[in-house]
Enzyme design. Structure first.
Site, PDB file in Angstrom:
ATOM      1  N   ASP A 151       4.182  24.553 -48.076  1.00 63.14           N
ATOM      2  CA  ASP A 151       3.059  24.089 -48.874  1.00 63.14           C
ATOM      3  C   ASP A 151       3.464  23.610 -50.256  1.00 63.14           C
ATOM      4  O   ASP A 151       2.854  22.719 -50.798  1.00 63.14           O
ATOM      5  CB  ASP A 151       1.976  25.167 -48.966  1.00 63.14           C
ATOM      6  CG  ASP A 151       2.531  26.505 -49.398  1.00 63.14           C
ATOM      7  OD1 ASP A 151       3.734  26.561 -49.745  1.00 63.14           O
ATOM      8  OD2 ASP A 151       1.776  27.490 -49.385  1.00 63.14           O
ATOM      9  N   ASP A 158       7.472  31.268 -41.636  1.00 66.94           N
ATOM     10  CA  ASP A 158       7.388  32.141 -42.800  1.00 66.94           C
ATOM     11  C   ASP A 158       7.082  33.542 -42.336  1.00 66.94           C
ATOM     12  O   ASP A 158       6.256  33.747 -41.455  1.00 66.94           O
ATOM     13  CB  ASP A 158       6.256  31.658 -43.719  1.00 66.94           C
ATOM     14  CG  ASP A 158       6.723  30.508 -44.591  1.00 66.94           C
ATOM     15  OD1 ASP A 158       7.935  30.459 -44.867  1.00 66.94           O
ATOM     16  OD2 ASP A 158       5.892  29.665 -44.948  1.00 66.94           O
TER      17      ASP A 158
END
Lengths: 677, 564
Positions: free
Chosen positions: A512, A306
């Site tokens: 997540d 990310d």
């Protein structure tokens, strides 16, 4: 990042317990899982019997019993290594177990009636039960929040004491059993049956109780078992060759030859290496749901990272002031500082420090300053002082507040800032536009070098970002990643992973949210964040308790370190055989052919001392290598070819040479005390 | 040792390695079906035999086809040998072989071993040589090369379900490689004076006006395939030391070249098949380095000679016992080392008469698993096993689970590879160890002491590794050795080949992972030396105790003034 306390390698408590455990592990039924050491144990028993027989029949038994003793020690050292590794895990498990005290849960019978509940032991909860947890309560089991917002102290699991916010819906809806609700209340739907909660699984993993052999470990065990059988054939058939040559070999001598030839070193340390590898990961606050995942981590050749938080700091920081024509740069800078005096956001602070560093401007808020905070309506913030007003904010908001159209030079600056992947802010003072601030997504220092190091190991880095292509391309170039996914969404992430896997590469990623679950499941190594949803945690094969996406890189390194350690000790163990031949073969044949003494290149004292020295070396090397097995061989990002050359030199060539030195030394010591010499 | 002698060895290597590159490319083309210059014959044969050319076989079908062919041919050959008295081309009316000798010989030629427990001139007819033995020299060689081709295909792509078609592989290898090669070299041998005739004997009148038959026959063609297909079964008992098999120094060089060239060409073919030529060159380098060490070592041992003879002043230069004056020491030792290293079993001098070390080197090279370069096909697939073991042992040291050419090496492959290693070890050591404690076994030995041990160990090594060369000095036609060595040959061939085909099948089905800077490098000098180390440690160390009691003990005893 918080880490569990480091445990000393020679912690007295662990060593004491391990010493005890290493004896209970001698049970042949359990030891049969380890073929090399199992054979050693059988042989030790056989030699012991020979020694006892010698005593009974009034023959000299000293040599047999000495060999027997060292063979037993070889077995014990091997079980000890495993016990120490397990002991270190157990110590960590203790601290986890404290969190899993027997709590009483408030079982809701009707979800609409939050006040009526039935106290139920946590161990009786079933999947799908609804429970209420209020401030001060321990969360009884893993679950998904279906109602409420609360701050939860998860230090029992993560070691991080600052409470985190957990709420229904979104990506922060999972809670873990054993964590403490600090404020407010939650209604939770239980997602794990008693005994199989996240905490239970973690304890089992850390303790090594549930340790299943990993695929590579199984294959290695087969190789070691195969070698053991091959050498067993070589030693047993030697009886025939000996009889033809007029030699009767005694059992202790054949036993010594066999045990020295079979790979006892790696056989004894293999499971310790595996447990220690898991332990390193746990110490790093990452829990792998299977050993397979740890091995896969070493194999990964594409990392999906990310952008925010991993590659960049995540907070945009001021990196330039662009005045409109007619305004000088310094006065713009001063206006920017004034407008940011009351701004406590990271962006605001970054403007102050940039002005200080670049222009030496160091202004503190005047006493009459009135701070105008950011509001969603005006989308501006600033300060009014000494009859002057300073404002900064989104470009269109500022222009709207001025009621003016921007002049071409200003529009030009704004466009240039956007092209560079940064965010522009407009600054005005007393209703006059002064210029723009460039807020840049700052790439973390050193990350480019890190990616370069990964590249030498053949690992490609792919940046994942929600930014548009232009911004993404700019940051990708600056960070030195190999590729990027712009405007990322769950679908294009999944597609990308499939594409890369189709090219024959293994992919690791972290995520997540629930919408990350398919990609996490598809990836070869999927690291779910502890703060993430239950779905994400189930889909991944590792959970990061710190929820720190940057750790993906370290996870790969830990996986590699585990494999390197295993390979290094295997190579070392097998390379050891050459010297042992030179120690033992002349010794056992010298009675038949004294001329074979020429092969005794180490000039060992006597045949008995030579055989004993080889057996002693073979036993002691296990203990000597325990620290290496537990700490792991250091991983260096220098490319596979260089790494191989280096390790082959140390563990291959070293494995050939070291025992020559070791056996000679032991023989000299035995000679010093006139033991069998 | 002389410079000339070393230059001879260098010449052999230069000729072999130089030819291996184009030949390897050609063999790859054969495997890929791109060689078509005898296409009508090829397709005609398929029609005749009812072979579906397009059919692709999984590893099981491939192995079953190979085994079936071998079983049928084993039966046929057994029948021919038993019934040769009644069959044509038997002018000397040689009787049929005994069951146990026929079993041993049939096993020997079906497995490309060519161990000869029989005396050719007395116990086999020309007809049986031609339709029995010579046919098998082509078939067993072609079957080995076909299996190597199947193994190569496993590395060419991802998720492969098939390894090729055994029948077309066998046909193409025979038609495009073995027959043309044998024809050309047989012609050269005939030109040099080797006989090629249906007559079985010439009656000679000796100086004492007695009569003596001189055995001849279709020698040249059998000789050519004997070397080219790494078979080794001599037309005559004296094998390539016989002037009709090996007329002069030039044919000796030609035969030496012939028995090495396919073995070295196969790794090159592999490089072409997997589209990474350096992979093939690396395997070839490992093979060549061990062979070179063996050639120089054996030459050095023989050139140094026997210390007892030197002391007695009866030895001019080096150990000439058992060697042909026509060839000299370097050419003899190089030929013998090349033959033992290729599982050929041909000899132009006799290892039994070598110095202990000179004889130990060929034996140890056989024990290494016949990979330098080994028998045609079998040498290649065996070195692949060692390559897999090398990446498995050391590959972890780069921090990835082991892979070879993008294929992960896992439990299944290791299990099968170790099974192969174990079978070879078991037959050699248990066979020789057991024979040495039986009176029958010891009775076969011509010499006592460690030399006798070497003779027995050599016999079992040679049979199990499908070499077929004899140390000599052993009477092999006994019940124990006929059946025992026959079984060793069959197991050494098929109980090794089938697991390897299974490995190939398993690897073929796996995804082929992309290569990167993090991939374990399986090319270059480092891997070459790693591979050599693994071949010696995993392939050879288990034989050291036995070897120490045999040739090594004899060597030290010889220098202590004791001979056997």
């Amino acid at each position: 990042m918080s880490k569990a306390e480091t445990i000393s390698l020679f912690d007295a408590g662990i060593i004491r317990r391990a010493a005890f455990d290493s004896l209970s592990k001698l049970n042949p039924v359990t030891l049969a899982r380890n073929p090399v050491i199992f054979v050693t144990e059988i042989v030790a028993a056989l030699v012991t019997a020979t020694g006892i027989e010698a005593i009974i029949t009034n023959h000299p038994a000293g040599f047999s019993l000495t060999i027997a003793a060292w063979l037993w020690l070889t077995v014990i050292f091997a079980t000890f290594a495993e016990a120490v590794a397990e002991g270190r895990g157990r110590a960590r498990a203790e601290s986890l177990r404290r969190a899993r005290s027997d709590t009483m849960a408030k079982l809701l019978l009707d979800p609409r009636e939050r006040v009526i509940f039935k106290p139920t032991p946590a161990t009786d909860l079933r999947r799908g039960d609804l429970v209420l947890v209020e401030a001060g309560d321990l969360i009884p089991s893993d679950g998904e929040i279906i109602e409420g917002v609360a701050s939860v102290n998860e230090s029992a699991v993560t070691g991080e004491s600052a409470p985190v916010v957990r709420e229904a819906g979104g990506d922060r809806s999972a809670v873990t059993g054993g964590t403490l609700v600090v404020s407010d209340w939650l209604v939770i739907s239980i997602t794990a049956d008693a005994g199989s909660t996240f905490l239970d699984r973690m304890i089992a993993l850390v303790e090594g109780a549930e340790r299943r052999k990993t695929p590579n470990e199984i294959a290695l065990n087969i190789l070691l078992a195969g070698l053991t059988i091959v050498f067993l054939v070589a030693v047993v058939t030697l009886v025939g060759f000996g009889q033809y040559s007029g030699t009767r070999f005694s059992i202790p001598v054949l036993a010594a030859l066999l045990v020295c030839l079979i790979p006892t070193t790696i056989g004894g340390l293999l499971s310790a290496i595996g447990i220690a590898g898991m332990d390193r990961l746990v110490r790093f606050n990452v829990v792998a749901t299977s050993g397979r995942a740890v091995e896969a981590a070493g194999d990964v050749d594409a990392l999906l990272l990310d952008k925010t938080g991993t590659i960049t700091f995540g907070n945009r920081m001021a990196s330039g002031f662009y005045p409109i024509p007619g305004v000088n740069e310094r006065s713009l800078a001063e206006a920017c500082v004034m407008a940011s005096l009351g701004d406590d956001t990271p962006e605001g602070r970054s403007i102050l420090s940039f002005a200080r560093d670049r222009y030496g401007i160091n202004i503190t808020a005047p006493s009459d300053a009135i701070i105008i905070p950011f509001s969603a309506n005006t989308r501006m913030s600033g300060v009014d002082t000494g009859g002057k007003s300073y404002r900064k904010g989104a470009v269109d908001s500022v222009l709207a507040a001025l009621g003016a159209t921007a002049e071409p030079a200003f529009t030009e600056s704004i466009a240039r800032i956007a092209r560079a992947g940064s965010t522009p802010l407009a600054v005005m003072a007393d209703g006059k536009l002064l210029g723009a601030i460039e807020l840049k997504d700052i790439v973390k220092p050193g990350i480019k070098e890190r990616f370069a190091a990964l590249r030498t190991m053949g690992i490609r880095t792919i940046m994942v970002t929600g930014d548009n292509r232009i911004t993404a391309a700019t940051i990708a170039a600056e960070a030195g990643v190999d590729d990027y996914i712009a405007e990322a969404n769950p679908q294009n992430k999944l597609d990308y992973i499939r594409k890369v896997q189709g090219e024959g590469r293994l992919v690791a990623m972290c995520g997540d949210g629930t919408n990350d679950a398919p990609a996490l499941a598809q990836a070869d190594v999927g690291v779910a964040m502890q703060t993430g949803t239950q779905a994400a945690r189930e889909a991944g094969n590792m959970v990061d308790l710190d929820s720190d996406p940057t750790k993906l890189i370290e996870i790969v390194e830990i996986g590699k370190q585990l494999l390197i350690t295993r390979g290094a000790l295997t190579t070392f163990s097998i390379a050891n055989d050459i010297s042992k031949y030179f120690a033992i073969l002349p010794a056992i044949f010298i009675a038949t052919y004294p001329q074979l003494g020429a092969l005794n290149v180490m000039r060992l004292n006597t045949p008995q001392s030579a055989i004993l020295s080889a057996v002693i070396f073979n036993a002691l090397i296990i203990v000597v290598l325990v620290p290496l097995a537990l700490h792991g061989v250091k991983f260096r990002a220098i490319g596979a070819a260089a790494l191989l050359k280096r390790n082959l030199l140390i563990y291959g060539l070293g494995g050939i040479v070291a025992p020559f030195v070791g056996i000679k030394l032991i023989d000299m010591i035995l000679g010093l005390f006139h033991i069998f010499s | 040792m002389t410079i000339d002698g070393l230059l001879y060895i260098a010449l052999v290597f230069a000729l072999v390695l130089g030819a291996a590159f184009p030949l390897g490319r050609y063999i790859a083309a054969i495997f890929e079906g791109r060689v078509t210059w005898l296409r009508p014959v090829e397709t005609g044969f398929y029609r005749l035999a009812g072979i579906e050319e397009a059919r692709q076989m999984g590893w099981q079908s491939y192995a079953i086809a190979l085994l079936l062919l071998s079983v049928i041919h084993f039966g046929l050959l057994y029948a021919i040998l038993r019934l040769q008295y009644y069959l044509p081309f038997n002018p000397l009316h040689i009787a049929g072989m005994s069951p146990r000798l026929a079993f041993n010989t049939a096993a020997s030629f079906t497995t490309n071993t060519n161990w000869q427990a029989y005396v050719p001139e007395q116990q086999i007819s020309n007809g049986a040589q031609m339709i029995g033995l010579c046919v098998h020299m082509f078939l067993s060689a072609a079957a080995g090369i076909a299996a190597a081709g199947a193994v190569m295909r496993a590395f060419t792509g991802s998720g492969l379900k098939t390894l090729g078609n055994f029948y077309t592989d066998l046909t193409r290898v025979t038609l495009y490689l073995l027959i043309p090669g044998a024809l050309i070299t047989a012609t050269l041998l005939v030109l040099a004076g080797a006989p090629q005739t249906f007559a079985q004997a010439i009656q000679l009148h000796t100086l004492q006006s007695g009569a003596q038959p001189l055995a001849i026959g279709p020698v040249a063609f059998q000789e050519a395939i004997k070397e080219f297909g790494t078979n080794g079964g001599g037309f005559f008992n004296a094998n390539s030391a016989h002037p009709f098999e090996n007329p002069n120094a030039w044919t000796n060089l030609l035969e030496n070249w012939l028995l090495l060239v396919i073995g070295f060409a196969l790794p090159i073919a592999f490089g072409h098949m997997v589209k990474d030529k350096s992979q093939g060159r690396t395997l070839m380098a490992a093979m060549a380095i061990i062979l070179a060490l063996g050639c120089v070592g054996a030459y050095a041992a023989e050139a140094t000679g026997n210390p007892l003879q030197t002391a007695a002043g009866v030895q001019a230069s080096g150990n000439w016992e058992g060697k042909e004056m026509r060839f000299g020491i370097p050419a003899s030792t190089t030929f013998n080392v090349s033959a033992t290293c290729t599982s050929t079993g041909a000899v132009d001098s006799f290892a039994d008469s070598y110095t202990p070390l000179g004889g130990a080197i060929p034996m140890f090279l056989m024990q290494l698993g016949e990979v330098t370069p080994g028998g045609v096909g079998s040498g290649f697939y065996t070195i692949i096993v060692f390559a897999l073991l090398s990446v498995f042992v050391a590959g972890l040291m780069v921090g990835r689970t082991p892979e070879y050419l993008g294929k992960k090496v896992q439990a299944k492959e290791i299990k099968l590879a170790m099974l192969g290693v174990l079978i070879l070890t078991l037959f050699i050591l248990a066979g020789a160890g057991f024979s040495l404690i039986t009176s029958s076994g010891v009775g076969s030995l011509a010499n006592a002491g460690p030399h006798g041990l070497s003779e027995m160990l050599y016999a079992w090594t040679s049979a199990t590794e499908n070499n077929g060369s004899a140390f000599a000095g052993i009477s092999a036609d006994t019940k124990l050795l006929d059946y025992g060595l026959g079984a060793a040959m069959l197991f050494g061939r098929f109980a090794f080949m089938v697991p390897i085909l299974a490995i190939a099948g398993s690897l073929a089905a796996k995804p082929k992972l992309a290569e990167s800077a993090g991939t374990f490098p399986t090319t270059g000098p480092l891997f070459t030396f790693l591979l050599i180390g693994v071949i010696i440690i995993l392939g050879g160390l288990q034989f050291m105790p036995a070897d120490t009691l045999g040739p090594l003990a004899e060597h030290f005893l010889l220098y202590a003034g004791k001979s056997f």
